[in-house]
Every structure is written in C-alpha cells, then in structure tokens.
Write a protein that holds these residues in place. Structure first.
Motif, PDB file in Angstrom:
ATOM      1  N   LYS A  61      32.286  35.922  29.849  1.00  0.00           N
ATOM      2  CA  LYS A  61      33.531  35.548  29.558  1.00  0.00           C
ATOM      3  C   LYS A  61      34.541  36.640  29.757  1.00  0.00           C
ATOM      4  O   LYS A  61      34.062  37.905  29.101  1.00  0.00           O
ATOM      5  CB  LYS A  61      33.865  34.703  28.302  1.00  0.00           C
ATOM      6  N   LEU A  62      35.704  36.498  29.868  1.00  0.00           N
ATOM      7  CA  LEU A  62      36.706  37.566  30.220  1.00  0.00           C
ATOM      8  C   LEU A  62      37.898  37.275  29.299  1.00  0.00           C
ATOM      9  O   LEU A  62      38.581  36.431  29.127  1.00  0.00           O
ATOM     10  CB  LEU A  62      37.182  37.691  31.590  1.00  0.00           C
ATOM     11  N   ILE A  63      38.377  38.401  28.563  1.00  0.00           N
ATOM     12  CA  ILE A  63      39.877  38.566  27.729  1.00  0.00           C
ATOM     13  C   ILE A  63      40.612  39.400  28.435  1.00  0.00           C
ATOM     14  O   ILE A  63      40.370  40.484  28.632  1.00  0.00           O
ATOM     15  CB  ILE A  63      39.491  38.833  26.121  1.00  0.00           C
ATOM     16  N   LEU A  64      41.645  38.752  28.676  1.00  0.00           N
ATOM     17  CA  LEU A  64      42.914  39.855  29.322  1.00  0.00           C
ATOM     18  C   LEU A  64      43.749  39.961  28.210  1.00  0.00           C
ATOM     19  O   LEU A  64      44.311  39.043  27.446  1.00  0.00           O
ATOM     20  CB  LEU A  64      43.854  38.985  30.304  1.00  0.00           C
ATOM     21  N   SER A  65      43.772  41.258  27.679  1.00  0.00           N
ATOM     22  CA  SER A  65      44.513  41.593  26.377  1.00  0.00           C
ATOM     23  C   SER A  65      45.990  41.803  26.924  1.00  0.00           C
ATOM     24  O   SER A  65      46.674  41.832  27.858  1.00  0.00           O
ATOM     25  CB  SER A  65      44.004  42.826  25.848  1.00  0.00           C
ATOM     26  N   GLY A  66      46.759  42.324  25.505  1.00  0.00           N
ATOM     27  CA  GLY A  66      48.169  42.329  25.680  1.00  0.00           C
ATOM     28  C   GLY A  66      48.639  43.795  26.136  1.00  0.00           C
ATOM     29  O   GLY A  66      47.659  44.515  26.282  1.00  0.00           O
ATOM     30  N   GLU A 100      37.925  37.872  40.631  1.00  0.00           N
ATOM     31  CA  GLU A 100      36.233  37.752  40.435  1.00  0.00           C
ATOM     32  C   GLU A 100      36.071  36.760  39.580  1.00  0.00           C
ATOM     33  O   GLU A 100      34.956  35.809  39.610  1.00  0.00           O
ATOM     34  CB  GLU A 100      36.079  39.069  40.135  1.00  0.00           C
ATOM     35  N   ALA A 101      36.597  36.730  38.114  1.00  0.00           N
ATOM     36  CA  ALA A 101      36.197  35.737  37.275  1.00  0.00           C
ATOM     37  C   ALA A 101      36.329  34.296  37.781  1.00  0.00           C
ATOM     38  O   ALA A 101      35.614  33.469  37.347  1.00  0.00           O
ATOM     39  CB  ALA A 101      37.069  35.982  36.164  1.00  0.00           C
ATOM     40  N   LEU A 102      37.365  34.013  38.694  1.00  0.00           N
ATOM     41  CA  LEU A 102      37.401  32.817  38.965  1.00  0.00           C
ATOM     42  C   LEU A 102      36.398  32.580  40.222  1.00  0.00           C
ATOM     43  O   LEU A 102      35.748  31.657  40.399  1.00  0.00           O
ATOM     44  CB  LEU A 102      38.759  32.475  39.821  1.00  0.00           C
ATOM     45  N   LYS A 106      33.590  32.412  35.652  1.00  0.00           N
ATOM     46  CA  LYS A 106      33.587  32.858  34.382  1.00  0.00           C
ATOM     47  C   LYS A 106      34.932  32.291  33.802  1.00  0.00           C
ATOM     48  O   LYS A 106      36.149  32.976  34.222  1.00  0.00           O
ATOM     49  CB  LYS A 106      33.512  34.599  34.174  1.00  0.00           C
ATOM     50  N   PRO A 107      34.630  32.069  32.661  1.00  0.00           N
ATOM     51  CA  PRO A 107      35.842  31.420  31.771  1.00  0.00           C
ATOM     52  C   PRO A 107      36.384  32.763  31.471  1.00  0.00           C
ATOM     53  O   PRO A 107      36.409  34.021  31.176  1.00  0.00           O
ATOM     54  CB  PRO A 107      35.354  30.930  30.330  1.00  0.00           C
ATOM     55  N   ILE A 108      38.299  32.427  31.195  1.00  0.00           N
ATOM     56  CA  ILE A 108      39.010  33.524  30.931  1.00  0.00           C
ATOM     57  C   ILE A 108      40.039  33.138  29.737  1.00  0.00           C
ATOM     58  O   ILE A 108      40.530  31.932  29.989  1.00  0.00           O
ATOM     59  CB  ILE A 108      39.994  33.460  32.163  1.00  0.00           C
ATOM     60  N   PHE A 109      40.032  34.103  28.899  1.00  0.00           N
ATOM     61  CA  PHE A 109      40.815  33.643  27.826  1.00  0.00           C
ATOM     62  C   PHE A 109      41.881  34.719  27.732  1.00  0.00           C
ATOM     63  O   PHE A 109      41.586  36.141  27.969  1.00  0.00           O
ATOM     64  CB  PHE A 109      39.990  33.700  26.150  1.00  0.00           C
ATOM     65  N   ILE A 201      40.106  28.039  31.654  1.00  0.00           N
ATOM     66  CA  ILE A 201      41.041  28.982  31.263  1.00  0.00           C
ATOM     67  C   ILE A 201      41.679  28.465  30.127  1.00  0.00           C
ATOM     68  O   ILE A 201      42.199  27.413  30.069  1.00  0.00           O
ATOM     69  CB  ILE A 201      42.293  29.091  32.404  1.00  0.00           C
ATOM     70  N   LEU A 202      42.057  29.160  29.176  1.00  0.00           N
ATOM     71  CA  LEU A 202      43.006  29.061  27.991  1.00  0.00           C
ATOM     72  C   LEU A 202      43.689  30.376  27.760  1.00  0.00           C
ATOM     73  O   LEU A 202      43.163  31.453  27.961  1.00  0.00           O
ATOM     74  CB  LEU A 202      41.828  28.758  26.864  1.00  0.00           C
TER      75      LEU A 202
END
Length: 229
Positions: A61-66, A100-102, A106-109, A201-202
């Motif tokens: 899973k992937l976290i896109l940070s601030g 790539e995650a899409l 792979k889920p994205i938060f 996606i969340l």
C-alpha cells in the motif's frame, strides 16, 4: 503472518537550514501510525519517474504524505500565489507512483498535499490559495467535520468530529473517479475523498498522524489503511 508493507513518500529538507545538508524527511508519526496498526512502514525517497514501478512492486500500500504545494502546471494553470514552496521533482515522482499504484492495483492513502496531488493526478484541479485553514499550534484541532453517511470515513468518524488544519491549498474541481465523503462545515472545503466503486483510494485533508496518539478515530484510520483498504 506476513506484515503489510506500507510505502510512505518522503520529502527533502535542508537540516539545519542553510547547512547544505539535505535529508530524506517523513513525519515520524506517519510511520508510527502504520507500525501501531501492525504494518511495516518503508520511506520512499524522491526519485525519478522511471523508478516508480520498482518501488510500487515492493510495497502493498502507498501513503502520499504532506508537504509543499502542488505545481499548478499539472492542472493547466499558471502560478497565482507568491510562494516558492514547490518541489517539481517531488510532484513528477509522486505522480508516477500514483500511476503505478493504480496500474498495479495497490491501495492509496493520501494526507493533505497527498490528497491534493492525487486529485490532480486523476484529472481534478486545486484552489491555489485558501484562507483560515492553518491553525496556529501544531497540537490540537481547529474545526469539526461534516461527514457523508455510508462512506468509509463515516465508519471511523462521527458527525462533528474535531480535526486539525494545516493547508493553504484545497480541492477545486474534483476528479471524476473520486467522491467527497467529508467537508469543513464552515466553508464547504473538501476534507476527505474516496474512490468510486471499488477503487482502493482514501484521502484526507487533515493530518491524522498528529492526532492518533489521543484520538481513537484517527488511530482506527491507520488500522483501516493497513487491514482493510
């Protein structure tokens, strides 16, 4: 039982300022939130778009940070604010990670800037300057949450839940594959989105990592990320 590997996008910071020393930087609380939920956090440093495929293959899973503002060139606008808080290389790399995650399902938060970039990547746009959305203190909250019933967010946050606010930009035109699941009742600013249908996606506009030590709902948000998203 194998741990869920969660990649967290890293920023770059010169520490101390004017030292000439650049560090890969991620707010520790993001990694701690993943660990507390039973996941295995891995920081992904800024790279080239060509590296995105291999990074995404490594994680579950992937976290896109601030972080910085998203460059308006990616949603077809000229820069209209007097700011140098941009990092083009980061935008380019994280856009490639999202793609790539899409592709790899792979889920994205996404958190704060991460939500804004995700919206842009999926065809939306941003308000380049919003007022009264930066609280004076790092700790604590600044306003409540208007929650859409029967959404992923509503499973974790009650109507009127208190959240923090640290952003100068926000979603303007929503990407077609996303739906709004929470707003700021003061002015309608979008505070949470999720993928339509089964799109994993969340994304939230606030910083749950700053609140999860004292708030069950924000702790459960990381648990949801690791075990259900």
């Amino acid at each position: 039982m194998k741990k869920v590997i969660v990649g967290i996008t890293g920023n770059e910071k010169e520490l101390p300022p004017m030292s000439g020393l650049t560090y890969v930087a991620v707010v520790k609380d993001l990694a701690e939130g993943v660990k507390a939920a039973g996941g295995l956090p891995i920081v992904i440093p800024i790279g080239t778009p060509e590296m995105a495929k291999d990074y995404v293959q490594m994680i579950d899973k992937l976290i896109l940070s601030g972080g910085q503002h998203v460059s308006p060139q990616f949603y077809g606008e000229e820069q209209s604010v007097n700011s140098d808080d941009y990092l083009l290389e980061r935008d380019q790399f994280e856009l490639a990670l999202i793609k790539e995650a899409l592709k790899q399902e792979k889920p994205i938060f996404a958190v704060c800037r991460g939500m804004q970039l995700l919206n842009v990547a999926l065809g939306g746009s941003l308000k380049q300057d919003v007022k009264h959305h930066w609280q004076p203190q790092l700790e604590g909250t600044s306003h409540d949450l208007q929650v859409r019933p029967n959404s992923r967010v509503s499973q974790l946050f009650a109507e009127g839940s208190q959240i923090n606010s640290f952003h100068h930009q926000s979603i303007k035109d929503l990407a077609p594959v996303l739906k709004v699941t929470a707003r700021d009742p003061r002015d309608g600013t979008i505070e949470a989105v999720e993928g339509r249908g089964r799109l994993p996606i969340l994304a939230v506009q606030w910083h749950p990592e700053f609140l999860c030590r004292d708030c069950d709902s924000n702790r459960q948000l990381f648990d949801y990320l690791v075990h259900q998203l």
